[in-house]
Design an enzyme around this catalytic site. Structure first.
Site, PDB file in Angstrom:
ATOM      1  N   ASP A   1       0.830  -1.205   0.000  1.00 45.00           N
ATOM      2  CA  ASP A   1       0.000   0.000   0.000  1.00 45.00           C
ATOM      3  C   ASP A   1       0.866   1.258   0.000  1.00 45.00           C
ATOM      4  O   ASP A   1       0.356   2.373  -0.101  1.00 45.00           O
ATOM      5  CB  ASP A   1      -1.002  -0.017   1.162  1.00 45.00           C
ATOM      6  CG  ASP A   1      -0.331  -0.037   2.510  1.00 45.00           C
ATOM      7  OD1 ASP A   1       0.915  -0.046   2.583  1.00 45.00           O
ATOM      8  OD2 ASP A   1      -1.065  -0.036   3.528  1.00 45.00           O
ATOM      9  N   SER A   2       2.192   1.090   0.064  1.00 49.81           N
ATOM     10  CA  SER A   2       3.101   2.238  -0.113  1.00 49.81           C
ATOM     11  C   SER A   2       2.888   2.868  -1.492  1.00 49.81           C
ATOM     12  O   SER A   2       3.301   4.004  -1.720  1.00 49.81           O
ATOM     13  CB  SER A   2       4.556   1.814   0.080  1.00 49.81           C
ATOM     14  OG  SER A   2       4.847   0.649  -0.657  1.00 49.81           O
TER      15      SER A   2
ATOM     16  N   LYS B   1      -0.916  -9.620   3.056  1.00 47.78           N
ATOM     17  CA  LYS B   1      -0.259  -9.107   4.262  1.00 47.78           C
ATOM     18  C   LYS B   1      -1.224  -8.155   4.957  1.00 47.78           C
ATOM     19  O   LYS B   1      -1.967  -7.442   4.296  1.00 47.78           O
ATOM     20  CB  LYS B   1       1.027  -8.364   3.890  1.00 47.78           C
ATOM     21  CG  LYS B   1       1.710  -7.675   5.069  1.00 47.78           C
ATOM     22  CD  LYS B   1       3.082  -7.164   4.727  1.00 47.78           C
ATOM     23  CE  LYS B   1       3.081  -5.797   4.083  1.00 47.78           C
ATOM     24  NZ  LYS B   1       2.500  -4.726   4.900  1.00 47.78           N
TER      25      LYS B   1
ATOM     26  N   ASP C   1      -1.231  -6.402  -0.368  1.00 43.86           N
ATOM     27  CA  ASP C   1      -1.373  -5.720   0.927  1.00 43.86           C
ATOM     28  C   ASP C   1      -2.848  -5.388   1.165  1.00 43.86           C
ATOM     29  O   ASP C   1      -3.485  -4.757   0.307  1.00 43.86           O
ATOM     30  CB  ASP C   1      -0.576  -4.400   0.854  1.00 43.86           C
ATOM     31  CG  ASP C   1       0.227  -4.127   2.097  1.00 43.86           C
ATOM     32  OD1 ASP C   1       0.163  -4.919   3.051  1.00 43.86           O
ATOM     33  OD2 ASP C   1       0.946  -3.106   2.091  1.00 43.86           O
TER      34      ASP C   1
ATOM     35  N   GLU D   1       9.026  -3.936  11.059  1.00 48.63           N
ATOM     36  CA  GLU D   1       9.504  -2.657  10.517  1.00 48.63           C
ATOM     37  C   GLU D   1      10.018  -1.735  11.624  1.00 48.63           C
ATOM     38  O   GLU D   1       9.364  -1.539  12.648  1.00 48.63           O
ATOM     39  CB  GLU D   1       8.357  -1.966   9.748  1.00 48.63           C
ATOM     40  CG  GLU D   1       8.777  -0.624   9.163  1.00 48.63           C
ATOM     41  CD  GLU D   1       7.828  -0.099   8.081  1.00 48.63           C
ATOM     42  OE1 GLU D   1       6.901  -0.826   7.668  1.00 48.63           O
ATOM     43  OE2 GLU D   1       8.045   1.055   7.648  1.00 48.63           O
TER      44      GLU D   1
ATOM     45  N   GLU E   1      -1.414  -5.387   8.509  1.00 54.00           N
ATOM     46  CA  GLU E   1      -0.667  -4.722   9.577  1.00 54.00           C
ATOM     47  C   GLU E   1      -1.324  -4.942  10.937  1.00 54.00           C
ATOM     48  O   GLU E   1      -2.555  -5.058  11.031  1.00 54.00           O
ATOM     49  CB  GLU E   1      -0.590  -3.210   9.295  1.00 54.00           C
ATOM     50  CG  GLU E   1       0.264  -2.876   8.085  1.00 54.00           C
ATOM     51  CD  GLU E   1       0.464  -1.376   7.879  1.00 54.00           C
ATOM     52  OE1 GLU E   1       0.131  -0.580   8.780  1.00 54.00           O
ATOM     53  OE2 GLU E   1       0.967  -1.015   6.793  1.00 54.00           O
TER      54      GLU E   1
HETATM   55  O1  KIV Z   1       3.465  -1.181   1.653  1.00 54.40           O
HETATM   56  C1  KIV Z   1       4.669  -1.413   1.846  1.00 54.40           C
HETATM   57  O2  KIV Z   1       5.542  -1.033   1.052  1.00 54.40           O
HETATM   58  C2  KIV Z   1       5.055  -2.130   3.050  1.00 54.40           C
HETATM   59  C3  KIV Z   1       6.518  -2.290   3.310  1.00 54.40           C
HETATM   60  C4  KIV Z   1       6.987  -1.105   4.059  1.00 54.40           C
HETATM   61  C5  KIV Z   1       6.836  -3.558   4.008  1.00 54.40           C
HETATM   62  O3  KIV Z   1       4.224  -2.532   3.800  1.00 54.40           O
END
Ligand code: KIV
Length: 275
Positions: free
Chosen positions: A45-46, A114, A84, A181, A116
């Site tokens: 999600d970055s 993934k 994500d 992280e 969080e």
């Molecule tokens: O979205 C992302 O890029 C991440 C990384 C920082 C692991 O979650």
């Protein structure tokens, strides 16, 4: 090359072979990662910040995530592709989390997901439902505001113990791996030793089972800010600007297109009267 599986990643941890992991968000990036042999791709999600220009990861929608996962899946056949789960798509209930994960896997085509934070009941239900889940603890960007901002986590013994416990409960819930992280290196080592599943660090030191970085950070394509843990392996952004400036100048000076870039076929005489 054979597709990287959960079993392959576990074998790598067991043998002490480090796992490489990077984000990618589109077809072109995915084809380059495929060529590099990196074992895992996170459609992270970055992208909300690196690709869409938002100030945080929070505004990203599941539809946007699926749109990007589809492109990445077309470009990379070998790495495990992790989608994500975006903010707000899994924090209401296990049902909501399963529904969102099903969409990333069925519509997007990623292999696993993934999420969080530490929600072991949610993870357990997802795993029961046949979904491969990677946890993400330490600094969790979606909720960075609650953690005092983009700051080092687990700095004292109590905070460190809490993160180790989170890792253990995610393992117990059935997560196949955990991203950690922005924590002190020794905490990264302690978490890696505390669980038997692969622990992937980002700003968590050298002793994790693998490392993950954001594509744009590693290649010098994002210059809004650079965390201490980012190593820039190339400065592609600067090269792109240089090439664009050169192109602009050649257009202005009528140096581009030169002979080799134009088509013949008609002479000035053929078009006499029009020129
Ligand atoms: O979205 C992302 O890029 C991440 C990384 C920082 C692991 O979650």
């Amino acid at each position: 090359m054979a597709k990287v599986t959960i079993q392959k990643l576990q074998e790598m941890k067991n043998k002490g072979e480090k796992i490489s992991y990077i984000t990618a968000y589109d077809y072109g990036q995915a084809t380059l990662v495929e060529k590099s042999g990196i074992e895992m791709i996170l459609v992270g999600d970055s992208m909300s910040m690196t690709m869409l220009g938002n100030d945080s990861t929070v505004p990203l929608s599941t539809d946007a995530m699926i749109h990007h996962i589809k492109a990445v899946v077309k470009g990379a056949q070998t790495p495990m592709i992790v989608g994500d789960l975006v903010f707000g798509s899994y924090n209401e209930s296990s049902k909501q989390a399963i529904r969102s994960a099903n969409r990333l896997i069925k519509e997007g085509g990623c292999d696993t997901v993934k999420l969080e934070g530490c929600m072991p009941e949610v993870v357990a239900r997802m795993v029961e439902g046949g979904i491969g889940v990677q946890g993400h603890i330490g600094l969790t960007p979606q909720t960075a505001g609650l953690l005092g901002g983009f700051k080092l986590q687990g700095k004292n013994l109590d905070a460190a113990k809490k993160i180790i416990d989170q890792a253990k409960s995610l393992e117990q819930a059935g997560a196949f791996s955990i991203v950690v992280e922005c924590v002190p290196e020794e905490l990264g080592r302690a978490i890696t030793n505390a669980v038997s599943i692969p622990v992937i660090g980002i700003g968590a030191g050298r002793y994790c089972d693998g490392q993950v970085l954001v594509y744009h950070d590693l290649l010098g394509l994002f210059d809004k800010f650079a965390p201490k843990f980012v190593k820039k392996y190339a400065n592609i952004g600067e090269q792109v600007v240089k090439a664009l400036e050169e192109y602009k100048q050649e257009v202005k000076d009528v140096k581009f297109p030169s002979d080799e870039y134009v088509f013949g076929g008609l002479s000035k005489d053929d078009l006499k009267g029009f020129l």
